[in-house]
Design a protein around this motif. Sequence first.
Motif, PDB file in Angstrom:
ATOM      1  N   ALA A 101       0.805  -1.221   0.000  1.00 38.43           N
ATOM      2  CA  ALA A 101       0.000   0.000   0.000  1.00 38.43           C
ATOM      3  C   ALA A 101       0.838   1.270   0.000  1.00 38.43           C
ATOM      4  CB  ALA A 101      -0.930   0.008   1.218  1.00 38.43           C
ATOM      5  N   LEU A 102       2.001   1.224   0.664  1.00 35.83           N
ATOM      6  CA  LEU A 102       2.817   2.419   0.828  1.00 35.83           C
ATOM      7  C   LEU A 102       3.734   2.632  -0.377  1.00 35.83           C
ATOM      8  CD1 LEU A 102       3.870   1.793   4.536  1.00 35.83           C
ATOM      9  CD2 LEU A 102       2.260   3.545   3.760  1.00 35.83           C
ATOM     10  N   ASP A 103       4.009   3.878  -0.690  1.00 35.98           N
ATOM     11  CA  ASP A 103       4.942   4.233  -1.763  1.00 35.98           C
ATOM     12  C   ASP A 103       6.305   4.486  -1.125  1.00 35.98           C
ATOM     13  OD1 ASP A 103       6.074   4.959  -4.149  1.00 35.98           O
ATOM     14  OD2 ASP A 103       5.238   6.995  -4.138  1.00 35.98           O
ATOM     15  N   LEU A 104       7.019   3.397  -0.837  1.00 31.52           N
ATOM     16  CA  LEU A 104       8.215   3.468  -0.013  1.00 31.52           C
ATOM     17  C   LEU A 104       9.498   3.510  -0.831  1.00 31.52           C
ATOM     18  CD1 LEU A 104       7.458   0.819   2.770  1.00 31.52           C
ATOM     19  CD2 LEU A 104       7.349   3.310   2.999  1.00 31.52           C
ATOM     20  N   ASP A 105      10.506   4.170  -0.254  1.00 32.63           N
ATOM     21  CA  ASP A 105      11.870   4.089  -0.753  1.00 32.63           C
ATOM     22  C   ASP A 105      12.672   3.047   0.015  1.00 32.63           C
ATOM     23  OD1 ASP A 105      11.481   6.303  -2.535  1.00 32.63           O
ATOM     24  OD2 ASP A 105      11.650   7.630  -0.795  1.00 32.63           O
ATOM     25  N   THR A 106      12.411   2.969   1.337  1.00 39.37           N
ATOM     26  CA  THR A 106      13.273   2.180   2.214  1.00 39.37           C
ATOM     27  C   THR A 106      12.428   1.415   3.226  1.00 39.37           C
ATOM     28  OG1 THR A 106      14.971   3.899   2.026  1.00 39.37           O
ATOM     29  CG2 THR A 106      15.245   2.283   3.791  1.00 39.37           C
ATOM     30  N   TYR A 107      12.834   0.175   3.484  1.00 43.35           N
ATOM     31  CA  TYR A 107      12.232  -0.639   4.545  1.00 43.35           C
ATOM     32  C   TYR A 107      13.334  -1.054   5.508  1.00 43.35           C
ATOM     33  CZ  TYR A 107      10.205  -4.756   6.828  1.00 43.35           C
ATOM     34  OH  TYR A 107       9.769  -5.686   7.763  1.00 43.35           O
ATOM     35  N   VAL A 108      13.137  -0.767   6.802  1.00 42.41           N
ATOM     36  CA  VAL A 108      14.122  -1.068   7.831  1.00 42.41           C
ATOM     37  C   VAL A 108      13.494  -2.048   8.831  1.00 42.41           C
ATOM     38  CG1 VAL A 108      15.674  -0.129   9.594  1.00 42.41           C
ATOM     39  CG2 VAL A 108      15.099   1.254   7.582  1.00 42.41           C
ATOM     40  N   PRO A 109      13.666  -3.357   8.610  1.00 44.09           N
ATOM     41  CA  PRO A 109      13.181  -4.320   9.600  1.00 44.09           C
ATOM     42  C   PRO A 109      14.182  -4.448  10.742  1.00 44.09           C
ATOM     43  CG  PRO A 109      14.113  -5.492   7.737  1.00 44.09           C
ATOM     44  CD  PRO A 109      14.242  -4.019   7.429  1.00 44.09           C
ATOM     45  N   VAL A 110      13.680  -4.444  11.963  1.00 49.83           N
ATOM     46  CA  VAL A 110      14.547  -4.481  13.146  1.00 49.83           C
ATOM     47  C   VAL A 110      14.162  -5.687  13.994  1.00 49.83           C
ATOM     48  CG1 VAL A 110      15.354  -3.210  15.166  1.00 49.83           C
ATOM     49  CG2 VAL A 110      14.622  -1.953  13.116  1.00 49.83           C
ATOM     50  N   ASP A 111      15.137  -6.503  14.339  1.00 51.69           N
ATOM     51  CA  ASP A 111      14.870  -7.660  15.192  1.00 51.69           C
ATOM     52  C   ASP A 111      16.147  -8.025  15.934  1.00 51.69           C
ATOM     53  OD1 ASP A 111      12.238  -9.758  14.934  1.00 51.69           O
ATOM     54  OD2 ASP A 111      13.961 -10.474  16.047  1.00 51.69           O
ATOM     55  N   VAL A 112      15.990  -8.821  16.981  1.00 52.00           N
ATOM     56  CA  VAL A 112      17.140  -9.185  17.794  1.00 52.00           C
ATOM     57  C   VAL A 112      17.835 -10.429  17.252  1.00 52.00           C
ATOM     58  CG1 VAL A 112      15.952 -10.704  19.445  1.00 52.00           C
ATOM     59  CG2 VAL A 112      17.872  -9.279  20.217  1.00 52.00           C
ATOM     60  N   SER A 113      17.161 -11.195  16.409  1.00 47.37           N
ATOM     61  CA  SER A 113      17.715 -12.430  15.861  1.00 47.37           C
ATOM     62  C   SER A 113      18.275 -12.175  14.466  1.00 47.37           C
ATOM     63  CB  SER A 113      16.632 -13.518  15.797  1.00 47.37           C
ATOM     64  OG  SER A 113      17.108 -14.653  15.105  1.00 47.37           O
ATOM     65  N   GLY A 114      19.592 -12.138  14.357  1.00 42.96           N
ATOM     66  CA  GLY A 114      20.222 -11.781  13.095  1.00 42.96           C
ATOM     67  C   GLY A 114      19.975 -12.775  11.985  1.00 42.96           C
ATOM     68  N   VAL A 133      16.141  -2.361   1.208  1.00 43.92           N
ATOM     69  CA  VAL A 133      15.882  -3.078   2.457  1.00 43.92           C
ATOM     70  C   VAL A 133      17.131  -3.007   3.326  1.00 43.92           C
ATOM     71  CG1 VAL A 133      15.218  -5.277   3.508  1.00 43.92           C
ATOM     72  CG2 VAL A 133      14.246  -4.599   1.294  1.00 43.92           C
ATOM     73  N   ARG A 134      16.984  -2.441   4.530  1.00 40.75           N
ATOM     74  CA  ARG A 134      18.114  -2.234   5.438  1.00 40.75           C
ATOM     75  C   ARG A 134      17.843  -2.922   6.780  1.00 40.75           C
ATOM     76  NH1 ARG A 134      19.875   3.836   6.164  1.00 40.75           N
ATOM     77  NH2 ARG A 134      21.540   2.698   7.252  1.00 40.75           N
ATOM     78  N   PRO A 135      18.066  -4.237   6.881  1.00 42.42           N
ATOM     79  CA  PRO A 135      17.803  -4.923   8.146  1.00 42.42           C
ATOM     80  C   PRO A 135      18.792  -4.496   9.230  1.00 42.42           C
ATOM     81  CG  PRO A 135      18.855  -6.404   6.576  1.00 42.42           C
ATOM     82  CD  PRO A 135      18.562  -5.141   5.832  1.00 42.42           C
ATOM     83  N   VAL A 136      18.291  -4.420  10.461  1.00 40.71           N
ATOM     84  CA  VAL A 136      19.125  -3.997  11.586  1.00 40.71           C
ATOM     85  C   VAL A 136      18.915  -4.961  12.752  1.00 40.71           C
ATOM     86  CG1 VAL A 136      19.648  -2.156  13.227  1.00 40.71           C
ATOM     87  CG2 VAL A 136      18.937  -1.578  10.893  1.00 40.71           C
ATOM     88  N   VAL A 137      19.998  -5.512  13.253  1.00 40.88           N
ATOM     89  CA  VAL A 137      19.960  -6.372  14.432  1.00 40.88           C
ATOM     90  C   VAL A 137      20.150  -5.482  15.655  1.00 40.88           C
ATOM     91  CG1 VAL A 137      21.018  -8.320  15.630  1.00 40.88           C
ATOM     92  CG2 VAL A 137      20.884  -8.317  13.124  1.00 40.88           C
ATOM     93  N   ALA A 138      19.118  -5.406  16.481  1.00 44.04           N
ATOM     94  CA  ALA A 138      19.157  -4.473  17.607  1.00 44.04           C
ATOM     95  C   ALA A 138      18.229  -4.943  18.705  1.00 44.04           C
ATOM     96  CB  ALA A 138      18.746  -3.070  17.141  1.00 44.04           C
ATOM     97  N   ASP A 139      18.483  -4.470  19.908  1.00 45.13           N
ATOM     98  CA  ASP A 139      17.628  -4.698  21.067  1.00 45.13           C
ATOM     99  C   ASP A 139      16.775  -3.443  21.247  1.00 45.13           C
ATOM    100  OD1 ASP A 139      16.507  -4.940  23.622  1.00 45.13           O
ATOM    101  OD2 ASP A 139      18.242  -6.009  24.415  1.00 45.13           O
ATOM    102  N   LEU A 140      15.457  -3.611  21.239  1.00 46.86           N
ATOM    103  CA  LEU A 140      14.574  -2.447  21.321  1.00 46.86           C
ATOM    104  C   LEU A 140      14.711  -1.706  22.639  1.00 46.86           C
ATOM    105  CD1 LEU A 140      11.303  -3.781  19.638  1.00 46.86           C
ATOM    106  CD2 LEU A 140      13.323  -2.722  18.603  1.00 46.86           C
ATOM    107  N   GLU A 141      15.212  -2.380  23.669  1.00 48.45           N
ATOM    108  CA  GLU A 141      15.399  -1.707  24.954  1.00 48.45           C
ATOM    109  C   GLU A 141      16.630  -0.797  24.951  1.00 48.45           C
ATOM    110  OE1 GLU A 141      15.520  -4.560  28.088  1.00 48.45           O
ATOM    111  OE2 GLU A 141      13.675  -5.565  27.469  1.00 48.45           O
ATOM    112  N   GLU A 142      17.541  -1.041  23.999  1.00 45.16           N
ATOM    113  CA  GLU A 142      18.830  -0.347  24.051  1.00 45.16           C
ATOM    114  C   GLU A 142      19.098   0.570  22.860  1.00 45.16           C
ATOM    115  OE1 GLU A 142      20.885  -0.614  26.576  1.00 45.16           O
ATOM    116  OE2 GLU A 142      19.771  -2.172  27.645  1.00 45.16           O
TER     117      GLU A 142
END
Length: 322
Positions: A101-114, A133-142
Amino acid sequence: MDAHPKPEILLAPGALDAALRADVRAGLTATPKTLPPKWFYDERGSALFDRITRLEEYYPTRRERAVLTERAAEVAALTGARTLVELGAGSGEKTRLLLDALDLDTYVPVDVSGEFLAEAAAKIAADYPGLLVRPVVADLEEHLAALPSGPRPLVAFLGGTIGNMTPAERHRFLTAVRGLLGPDGAFLLGADLVKDTGRLVRAYHDAEGVTAAFNRNVLRVINERLDADFDPDAFAHVAVWNEAEEWIEMRLRALRPQTVHVRALDLTVAFADGEEMRTEISAKFRPAGLKEELTAAGFDVSVLWTDDDGDFSVTIATPASV
């Protein structure tokens, strides 16, 4: 675009192991004992949760998907998003409703499991070849403040995961999300709503026993990663509605007196017969209360939608003007 995008790693080497050790030590020495739900999710736990989302008793996934299916075009119109940052992205199944639905340039999925994130991101990149697509391995608390963004960001936090936080944790999290948005961003939040207590309890205590296996999986994770000797079959799965807090509590109840050794922590823990250890809370919301929490964190609520039965909410909120 890159069909196999390599995740950006914000999580420091050993950070998850250190967090597991700290959480287990603190939780097993507390009164009453607790364990955070984030440790359910090894490969087996993730597969069990995927089964849970398909159970008849577990309505949240279906209800949220129904809202997104109906309202995705309105999300696009209201936000004009060019960048989608999805917190706790998971498999990306519901994400595709937004990507279409969205007319996107970039998608950044973020999860703790690489490993899981890389696989899911590769599938999205292959199916949406014009999307960065720019996946990021990160902890949402930090790491919220360090996440990459882009023009007109839409930050999505779906699945009702906001309910796993206490009110104080929710306020810190929502305030951090507000800081991530900038002046032209928006926040898309999925949250489960208060309803009949029987339905709520059944959603977390299914007849097939999948949720019970998922709950006990946290003990298997501790056994494997911290050289412990929990007997998962010596604990019963419990799901109860906490009326005062308006949340479901999942607990593990010791079926007999027992002593557990967590060798990696040099920790010995005793459980009395019938002693319960809380492993998850899942808060349910009322629309007015949800709006109050968002307002307190610096948001204006643009719209709050529910499915036809009023079971689940999807909210768009934007930074409040100062």
